[in-house]
Design an enzyme around this catalytic site. Sequence first.
Site, PDB file in Angstrom:
ATOM      1  N   ARG A   1     -21.233  -0.930  13.727  1.00 12.53           N
ATOM      2  CA  ARG A   1     -20.835   0.772  13.457  1.00 12.53           C
ATOM      3  C   ARG A   1     -21.690   0.370  11.996  1.00 12.53           C
ATOM      4  O   ARG A   1     -22.199  -0.184  11.090  1.00 12.53           O
ATOM      5  CB  ARG A   1     -19.803   0.804  12.470  1.00 12.53           C
ATOM      6  CG  ARG A   1     -18.315   1.387  13.087  1.00 12.53           C
ATOM      7  CD  ARG A   1     -17.368   1.623  13.015  1.00 12.53           C
ATOM      8  NE  ARG A   1     -16.058   0.545  13.416  1.00 12.53           N
ATOM      9  CZ  ARG A   1     -14.944   0.874  13.016  1.00 12.53           C
ATOM     10  NH1 ARG A   1     -14.438   1.242  11.921  1.00 12.53           N
ATOM     11  NH2 ARG A   1     -14.693   0.011  13.519  1.00 12.53           N
TER      12      ARG A   1
ATOM     13  N   ARG B   1       1.131   0.478  14.265  1.00 14.93           N
ATOM     14  CA  ARG B   1       0.467   1.337  13.658  1.00 14.93           C
ATOM     15  C   ARG B   1      -0.607   2.157  14.416  1.00 14.93           C
ATOM     16  O   ARG B   1      -1.445   2.548  15.115  1.00 14.93           O
ATOM     17  CB  ARG B   1      -1.534   0.078  14.116  1.00 14.93           C
ATOM     18  CG  ARG B   1      -2.024   0.263  13.145  1.00 14.93           C
ATOM     19  CD  ARG B   1      -3.443  -1.179  13.584  1.00 14.93           C
ATOM     20  NE  ARG B   1      -4.215  -0.423  12.910  1.00 14.93           N
ATOM     21  CZ  ARG B   1      -5.722  -0.897  12.837  1.00 14.93           C
ATOM     22  NH1 ARG B   1      -6.123  -1.456  13.310  1.00 14.93           N
ATOM     23  NH2 ARG B   1      -6.273  -1.100  11.549  1.00 14.93           N
TER      24      ARG B   1
ATOM     25  N   GLU C   1      -1.117  -7.630   9.420  1.00 11.63           N
ATOM     26  CA  GLU C   1      -1.337  -7.446   9.001  1.00 11.63           C
ATOM     27  C   GLU C   1       0.049  -6.434   9.812  1.00 11.63           C
ATOM     28  O   GLU C   1       1.132  -5.770   9.864  1.00 11.63           O
ATOM     29  CB  GLU C   1      -1.925  -6.188   9.721  1.00 11.63           C
ATOM     30  CG  GLU C   1      -3.591  -5.630   9.032  1.00 11.63           C
ATOM     31  CD  GLU C   1      -5.081  -5.067   9.801  1.00 11.63           C
ATOM     32  OE1 GLU C   1      -5.115  -4.013   9.220  1.00 11.63           O
ATOM     33  OE2 GLU C   1      -5.655  -6.344  10.474  1.00 11.63           O
TER      34      GLU C   1
ATOM     35  N   ASN D   1       0.309  -2.240  18.609  1.00  7.13           N
ATOM     36  CA  ASN D   1      -1.310  -1.520  17.912  1.00  7.13           C
ATOM     37  C   ASN D   1      -2.169  -0.879  19.252  1.00  7.13           C
ATOM     38  O   ASN D   1      -2.802  -2.285  20.442  1.00  7.13           O
ATOM     39  CB  ASN D   1      -2.296  -2.637  17.373  1.00  7.13           C
ATOM     40  CG  ASN D   1      -3.096  -2.515  17.086  1.00  7.13           C
ATOM     41  OD1 ASN D   1      -4.091  -1.627  17.061  1.00  7.13           O
ATOM     42  ND2 ASN D   1      -3.989  -3.196  16.086  1.00  7.13           N
TER      43      ASN D   1
ATOM     44  N   HIS E   1      -7.605   0.594   6.161  1.00 12.17           N
ATOM     45  CA  HIS E   1      -7.509  -0.922   6.931  1.00 12.17           C
ATOM     46  C   HIS E   1      -6.015  -1.274   5.528  1.00 12.17           C
ATOM     47  O   HIS E   1      -6.507  -1.935   4.877  1.00 12.17           O
ATOM     48  CB  HIS E   1      -8.949  -1.796   6.327  1.00 12.17           C
ATOM     49  CG  HIS E   1      -9.265  -1.902   7.088  1.00 12.17           C
ATOM     50  ND1 HIS E   1     -10.830  -2.276   7.300  1.00 12.17           N
ATOM     51  CD2 HIS E   1      -9.815  -2.512   8.608  1.00 12.17           C
ATOM     52  CE1 HIS E   1     -11.570  -2.823   8.752  1.00 12.17           C
ATOM     53  NE2 HIS E   1     -10.714  -2.742   8.968  1.00 12.17           N
TER      54      HIS E   1
END
Length: 407
Positions: A241, A91, A386, A7, A180
Amino acid sequence: MLVLVINCGSSSVKYNLIETSDGSDLCKGMIERIGAVTSIVKHQPTGKKQIKDTRVITNHTDALQEIMNYLLSPDSEIISSPSDIKAVGHRVVHGGEMFKDSVLIDDDVTEAIQQAFDLAPLHNPPNLKGIQAAKEHLPNVPHVAVFDTAFHHSLPAHAYLYGIPNRLYRRYKIRKYGFHGTSHYYVSRQYYKICNKPVDQTKVVTCHLGNGASIAAIKGGKSIDTSMGFTPLSGIVMGTRSGDLDPSILFYIMEKEEIPMNSLHALLNRHSGLLGLSGYASDMRDLIEEANNGDRRCQQAIDVFCYKIKQHIGTYTATMNGCDAILFTAGIGENSSLIRKQSVAEMDYFGIEIDDERNENVKPGEITKISTDSSRTDIYVVPTNEELVIAIDTAKIAQAKSQSPWV
Ligand code: AMP
């Protein structure tokens, strides 16, 4: 099958070495501050002491070299040859409209990831760098791309279209994509194993609450709506964010503050959210501590965060005409009883009742029911994984490739 999961961020590489036959993690680690004067290197072999060091690592290729050196070193005793690694899973944040599933990376896929640079300028370029670097070090194994957007491909048009001229969707593919996806997929599948109901009859709201945060409505096993949109900037308030805004605010800020587009981008992505609201921190642990010390703005940031979660749970319950379970996951969702409690407070009208004692006694890493026995909607904490989803998808695709008569 032994799969290396990668990732890559702009200045970091995270990795996991996973044996997919039993889902075990042999080793994981992270290299941060790539390209800075010194980079931080962490390796965590399972069941052994963490190795933490600093090195000069100038690019992603050197970072992959560092990872391979560590995995192969006689001291670590993890693998004895690069050929022990049978496939690499990457990813990739944005798959655009093209990728509904994970894919074997070939030249066409590489080009498509590049074409989505515009859609995810912070994520897709480093993801591709990671792919190229890993291919240099492991050229003879299949490399697979697993997209954050793929699980949300089932969104119906009425959920993914924005109220702007349709030609902008047709020309530029401006629509909701959602992110996600691997996490929402994984935690919903964990719930299906224990819910005693056919999957096609289930209605679930998954709350992935980490530094980045998103909520999804999953009906009959399929994502039918989610809070993030065209990019991972929208939806609920996040660490740094902003989440959803009235679009007019953007023009107003640019005019009042006399700032160009790139500064506005930084303002909304890196200086907003919990950090912007509190003026103190983006990390939920710090905010809770300061709020407990009486800091009003830290408390407000927490209140806004929980309010947005609650709104989405309500919206998605309406969207699905019911909700069997709310699943909390990721750093905040798995670890903060306070945020979980506040996010579902006073929702008994919907049949949602949290059990305080169960909520306070969640064991790290375990799936735990935290609703009362009389609650019509179950509430669970479900640890996400994940990397395991990426590893399993990668193994499946690598296996299919090895059995294909065309290779
Ligand atoms: P993630 O992006 O999934 O790694 O989650 C990071 C977020 O989880 C940060 O905001 C952390 O402060 C938050 N977090 C981790 N542990 C706790 C905790 N015990 N209580 C509250 N927030 C936590």
